[in-house]
Design an enzyme around this catalytic site. Structure first.
Site, PDB file in Angstrom:
ATOM      1  CG  HIS A 100       5.997   4.107  -8.350  1.00  0.00           C
ATOM      2  ND1 HIS A 100       6.225   2.752  -8.428  1.00  0.00           N
ATOM      3  CD2 HIS A 100       6.015   4.417  -7.028  1.00  0.00           C
ATOM      4  CE1 HIS A 100       6.383   2.279  -7.202  1.00  0.00           C
ATOM      5  NE2 HIS A 100       6.259   3.268  -6.338  1.00  0.00           N
ATOM      6  CD  GLU A 158       9.573   4.494  -4.266  1.00  0.00           C
ATOM      7  OE1 GLU A 158       9.059   4.726  -3.164  1.00  0.00           O
ATOM      8  OE2 GLU A 158       8.938   4.441  -5.319  1.00  0.00           O
TER       9      GLU A 158
HETATM   10  P1  PGA Z   1       6.919   0.425  -0.110  1.00  0.00           P
HETATM   11  O1  PGA Z   1       6.533   1.184  -1.471  1.00  0.00           O
HETATM   12  O2  PGA Z   1       6.894   1.469   0.981  1.00  0.00           O
HETATM   13  O3  PGA Z   1       5.844  -0.620   0.044  1.00  0.00           O
HETATM   14  O4  PGA Z   1       8.277  -0.140  -0.304  1.00  0.00           O
HETATM   15  C1  PGA Z   1       7.027   2.465  -1.741  1.00  0.00           C
HETATM   16  C2  PGA Z   1       6.568   2.874  -3.104  1.00  0.00           C
HETATM   17  O5  PGA Z   1       6.467   2.006  -3.987  1.00  0.00           O
HETATM   18  O6  PGA Z   1       6.294   4.071  -3.348  1.00  0.00           O
END
Ligand code: PGA
Length: 231
Positions: A100, A158
């Site tokens: 992450h 992401e």
């Molecule tokens: P968010 O976070 O939906 O609050 O943008 C996603 C994540 O960090 O996995």
């Protein structure tokens, strides 16, 4: 294949009662749905046992699995504060978030540690949910793995700038996210979009991805069930 919705609770909520409230709302939502998406709840370590027990009740039994937010990179038991893959597996954890961007940027987790954590998950039969935002991160994380192993994991595209808590955050657009995640296509993995997913934009991402990784909205029960209703 069904869509996959992963709830990344991060360091939320503060109490087990609040955790129970989110799960109860999800269970209630599922009661009115015939084909729910696949659900994975990734609570902080301290709530894993409570969440696991609640996932054994009601409609959550069939729809939801337990995930962790981290895993020790090595199986060495002399690592104060770490939680090992063997412990997670024995508890009933089926997924683990690896790589992450918050761990990479705020906690200084480098590519080789992400790779080692991915291997640790696979070694213990836990499915990694690998988060990446550019090709180099993907290559270093899955380097040396067989194609069939990569095809069995979950990969979340992401972009860190889209994560709701980062300054100036905004969600990507589905079209741009599809183009920017082209480097992940062809792996055979289930591919998720993550970054400021809300009830307002979930449908667009779910049309173009195998699912979504939801952070902030996953601990707001009305938002979370509204996202589920679009999958
Ligand atoms: P968010 O976070 O939906 O609050 O943008 C996603 C994540 O960090 O996995």
């Amino acid at each position: 294949m069904k869509k996959l919705v992963v709830a990344n609770w991060k360091a939320n909520p503060a109490t087990v009662a609040e955790a129970e409230d989110i799960l109860a709302a999800t269970d209630e939502y599922l009661a009115g749905v015939s084909t729910p998406p696949d659900l994975v709840f990734c609570p902080p370590f301290v709530f894993l046992t409570d969440v696991l027990s609640r996932l054994g009740e009601g409609r959550l039994v069939a729809a939801a699995a337990l995930g962790a937010q981290d895993i020790a990179a090595s199986d060495d038991r002399a690592q104060t504060g770490e939680v090992s893959g063997a412990q997670l597996k024995a508890l009933g954890v089926r997924y683990v978030i690896v790589g992450h961007s918050e761990r990479r940027a705020k906690l200084g987790e480098p590519d080789d540690v992400v790779h080692a954590k991915l291997l640790a998950a696979l070694r213990h039969g836990i499915t990694p949910i690998l988060c990446v935002e550019e090709p180099g991160q993907l290559e270093s994380a899955v380097g040396g793995l067989e194609a069939r192993e990569v095809a069995g994991i979950v990969i979340a595209y992401e972009p860190s700038w889209a994560i709701s808590t980062n300054p100036g955050a905004r969600p990507d657009t589905p079209d741009n996210a599809v183009a920017s995640s082209a480097f992940i296509r062809g792996t055979g993995a289930r591919i998720l979009y993550g970054g400021s997913v809300t009830p307002d934009n979930a449908r667009g991402f779910l049309e173009h991805f195998d699912g979504v990784l939801v952070g902030g909205a996953s601990v707001r029960k009305a938002d979370f069930t509204a996202i589920l209703s679009q999958s």
